[in-house]
Motif scaffolding. Structure first.
Motif, PDB file in Angstrom:
ATOM      1  N   ALA A 234       0.819  -1.213   0.000  1.00 28.51           N
ATOM      2  CA  ALA A 234       0.000   0.000   0.000  1.00 28.51           C
ATOM      3  C   ALA A 234       0.855   1.266   0.000  1.00 28.51           C
ATOM      4  O   ALA A 234       0.455   2.304  -0.537  1.00 28.51           O
ATOM      5  N   LEU A 235       2.053   1.189   0.597  1.00 24.99           N
ATOM      6  CA  LEU A 235       2.915   2.368   0.683  1.00 24.99           C
ATOM      7  C   LEU A 235       3.772   2.588  -0.558  1.00 24.99           C
ATOM      8  O   LEU A 235       4.251   3.692  -0.781  1.00 24.99           O
ATOM      9  N   THR A 236       3.992   1.560  -1.332  1.00 28.41           N
ATOM     10  CA  THR A 236       4.858   1.702  -2.505  1.00 28.41           C
ATOM     11  C   THR A 236       4.100   2.123  -3.747  1.00 28.41           C
ATOM     12  O   THR A 236       4.705   2.462  -4.765  1.00 28.41           O
ATOM     13  N   GLY A 237       2.776   2.067  -3.682  1.00 33.96           N
ATOM     14  CA  GLY A 237       1.983   2.462  -4.835  1.00 33.96           C
ATOM     15  C   GLY A 237       1.854   1.387  -5.886  1.00 33.96           C
ATOM     16  O   GLY A 237       1.329   1.630  -6.973  1.00 33.96           O
ATOM     17  N   SER A 238       2.349   0.162  -5.585  1.00 30.10           N
ATOM     18  CA  SER A 238       2.232  -0.926  -6.553  1.00 30.10           C
ATOM     19  C   SER A 238       0.786  -1.404  -6.612  1.00 30.10           C
ATOM     20  O   SER A 238       0.156  -1.599  -5.573  1.00 30.10           O
ATOM     21  N   PRO A 239       0.243  -1.611  -7.814  1.00 33.43           N
ATOM     22  CA  PRO A 239      -1.125  -2.111  -7.907  1.00 33.43           C
ATOM     23  C   PRO A 239      -1.255  -3.475  -7.252  1.00 33.43           C
ATOM     24  O   PRO A 239      -0.316  -4.273  -7.251  1.00 33.43           O
ATOM     25  N   ALA A 240      -2.391  -3.733  -6.649  1.00 31.68           N
ATOM     26  CA  ALA A 240      -2.632  -5.050  -6.042  1.00 31.68           C
ATOM     27  C   ALA A 240      -2.476  -6.142  -7.075  1.00 31.68           C
ATOM     28  O   ALA A 240      -2.847  -5.998  -8.226  1.00 31.68           O
TER      29      ALA A 240
END
Length: 258
Positions: free
Chosen positions: A160-166
């Motif tokens: 959630a903190l890295t901005g990577s899509p689920a």
């Protein structure tokens, strides 16, 4: 269950963290603010300055590399014994406690371990001063060399903190500074050694080389099943340097440092 030493911070640590971050603070604050809009429960009812400082410390560690508060920056300061590392460790411990935990097997690349490190006696404990990153084993690429397979209890999910899509790529888990890991055994392959570890809870007595308790045996059973399961990938893949490297032996000191 909490792991690692008790890093206690206060306003002075938050001020020091902000000063170290410099102009990067505002960029990180904007990204953390957007995440909190989506996941307000991470605030936990704490004041904004406490919430932001901890999560900014974690996001900086994950995304900045060589810049202040980035993982390489922290690694160099820990090696040098710099006082700058303390507010960063305090912030990381605080921010990680807000993130969801992961229970299960995770894998960390170790490079090529020297003979003593590749055959540690069961019961030996490893305790790096800084955070320890790993991938959830399911879906992770295969490290090119030796690796640690760790049974996680409270490693934190940081996507959630890295901005990577689920569901995009392997999932990263980060253990808090000063987390203890107990050696359960090793497994050998073709030129590859897997060191089996379990996360040790805060307050647990130190392990004694050669001994195993009930928690060790249970984690060993889980990790043995994971090792026997399908390979993470057919061929080794590039591994993020932040999630690689040997883990140091030792125990946290009682004053909250390592």
């Amino acid at each position: 269950m909490r792991t690692g030493p008790s890093y206690r911070g206060g306003p002075a640590d938050r001020q020091a963290l902000r000063a170290l971050a410099g102009d990067q603070w505002w960029q990180q604050q904007a990204a953390v603010g957007r995440m909190l809009t989506v996941s307000p429960g991470l605030r936990g009812g704490d004041p904004d300055d406490v919430v932001l400082a901890g999560l900014i410390a974690v996001r900086s560690f994950l995304t900045l590399d060589d810049a202040p508060l980035g993982w390489r920056w922290l690694e160099r300061r820990l090696v040098a014994g710099s006082a700058d590392a303390h507010p960063c460790l305090v912030g990381l411990a605080s921010g990680l406690r807000r993130l969801p935990s992961y229970r299960g097997a995770v894998v960390r690349a170790a490079g090529t371990l020297p003979p003593r490190a590749s055959a540690p006696l069961p019961g030996t404990e490893l305790c790096p001063a800084g955070p320890v990153g790993a991938y959830v084993r399911e879906g992770a690429p295969a490290p090119a060399g030796d690796r640690y397979l760790i049974w996680s209890m409270t490693g934190r999910r940081v996507r959630a903190l890295t901005g990577s899509p689920a569901r995009t790529g392997p999932e990263e888990v980060l253990f808090a500074p000063g987390t203890r890991f107990r050696v359960l055994g090793t497994r050998g392959g073709t030129g590859v050694t897997t060191v089996l570890l379990r996360e040790v809870a805060a307050g647990e007595p130190a392990g004694r080389p050669g001994d195993q308790d009930a928690a060790d045996r249970q984690a060993m059973e889980q990790l043995t099943q994971a090792v026997a399961g399908p390979a993470t990938a057919e061929d080794p893949a590039p591994w993020p340097p932040r999630l690689a490297g040997p883990l140091a032996e030792g125990h946290p000191r009682g004053d909250g440092t390592v």
